[in-house]
Scaffold this active site. Structure first.
Site, PDB file in Angstrom:
ATOM      1  CD  GLU A 155       1.878  -8.829   0.094  1.00 29.20           C
ATOM      2  OE1 GLU A 155       2.447  -7.241   0.310  1.00 29.20           O
ATOM      3  OE2 GLU A 155       1.093  -8.877   1.291  1.00 29.20           O
ATOM      4  CD  GLU A 266       3.732  -1.301   1.191  1.00 30.93           C
ATOM      5  OE1 GLU A 266       4.242  -2.069   1.877  1.00 30.93           O
ATOM      6  OE2 GLU A 266       3.292  -3.158   0.207  1.00 30.93           O
TER       7      GLU A 266
END
Length: 351
Positions: A155, A266
């Site tokens: 990520e 997110e």
């Protein structure tokens, strides 16, 4: 740095990553020529961080490392993954971590995904004060099982995390896990693992300038590439490489490709006042407001085994609470298929 950061220029063979037990005999790799060639072909603009916006740089054969001035032992910033019961209640194909919400686009490939690419604009979303929450935008590469103990992820993106960085600036971050966030992986350099190479980018350092609502827009182009010769995964920004996740950190991602790529936003939601958090995602505005007001991802690409960047026009969107944060597809001649995402969190329709 003008924002108060202290940047240490560390001899690249003495960097923290090499303290990892799996990397004790690791020899730092050079950027593969084929990847460097592909990055140069894209002709992306150079993006600066605050610490080097006036031309500051580290000497040759050193890497810039943001000094962690937090007192006491450093947390490893591990995530908590959902239980099987929570996964089924969500009714979504790819569940978020416990206490996390998102608005994403995703694409899968049984043939394998050897990297991903996107351009995302930079914002400084407001994070609920004192909550310990964060807001981020990133690329995820995933393989393994969400409801097992073998999930591998890579990520990277930008993140606003006041508790961690002591400010509200969008900062470069990296993350990884090999066991569904149970015992491995962490944020940035909180644990050893991500190997840096000499570049203009410091992990955890802030980007500048950033976008303004209804005014100038600033973005970064990020790519993650798998070196098929040795299995390492390289992170690039613009035309520069920041470093790589060594293959030895992983199980599935060591020898094979990813099966899923996700792009998007997110946030964490602690519900500290018994209600939806006020932490914003992206620009803090809903995607329907469009360019100049909402956050976007464009130039979505999947990288194939021959290092070609394949445009992604057919992708799916997923949101957990669309009245809080949402995502919508868009298309125009200049950008092709892209998407806007984000939202304000707590509002009249999102209590």
């Amino acid at each position: 740095s003008p924002d108060g950061d202290l940047i240490d220029c560390i001899y690249f063979e003495a960097q923290p990553a090499l303290r990892h037990p799996l990397l004790r005999n690791h020899k730092i790799k050079e950027v593969p020529r084929v990847l460097s060639k592909r990055m140069n072909e894209m002709k992306e603009k150079r993006v600066r961080q605050v610490w080097n916006q006036n031309g500051t740089s580290c000497p040759d054969e050193t890497v810039p490392i943001r000094r962690d001035t937090r007192p006491g032992p450093k947390p490893t910033s591990k995530k908590r993954h959902l239980t099987d019961a929570r996964v089924s209640r969500q009714g979504v194909p790819y569940p978020a971590e416990e206490g996390h919400e998102y608005a994403i686009a995703y694409s899968t490939s049984q043939a394998g995904i050897y990297g991903a690419h996107a351009t995302m604009n930079l914002w400084a979303p407001a994070v609920e004060p004192g909550s310990g929450e964060f807001s981020l935008s990133q690329i995820w590469l995933v393989t393994g099982h969400y409801n097992g103990s073998d999930l591998n992820t890579i990520e990277a993106g930008w993140q606003v995390f006041p508790k961690h960085y002591h400010d509200s600036l969008p900062r470069l971050f990296v993350y990884w896990t090999r066991d569904t966030y149970q015992k491995t992986g962490c944020l940035n350099l909180d644990c050893p693992g991500f190997v840096q190479v000499p570049s203009d980018y410091a992990i955890g350092a802030a980007f500048a300038p950033i976008s303004s609502y209804g005014s100038n827009q600033y973005d970064i182009t990020m790519a993650i590439w798998k070196d098929t010769d040795n299995g390492n995964w390289w992170l690039g920004i613009g035309q520069s490489f920041v470093g790589y996740w060594p293959a030895s950190l992983f199980t599935h991602l060591a020898d094979g490709p990813a099966k899923l790529v996700q792009w998007g936003g997110e946030i964490t939601n602690t519900r500290s006042y018994g209600q939806q958090t006020t932490t914003q995602m992206g620009s803090g505005h809903f995607p329907e407001e469009g360019f100049g007001k909402a956050s976007f991802f464009r130039k979505l690409r999947i990288i194939d085994p021959l290092y070609h960047l394949v445009p992604v026009d057919d992708f799916l969107l997923q949101t957990l609470n669309p009245t809080c944060y949402n995502a919508i597809k868009a298309h125009n001649e200049a950008w092709g298929t892209h998407f806007f995402y984000g939202g304000p969190g707590f509002n009249a329709l999102c209590p």
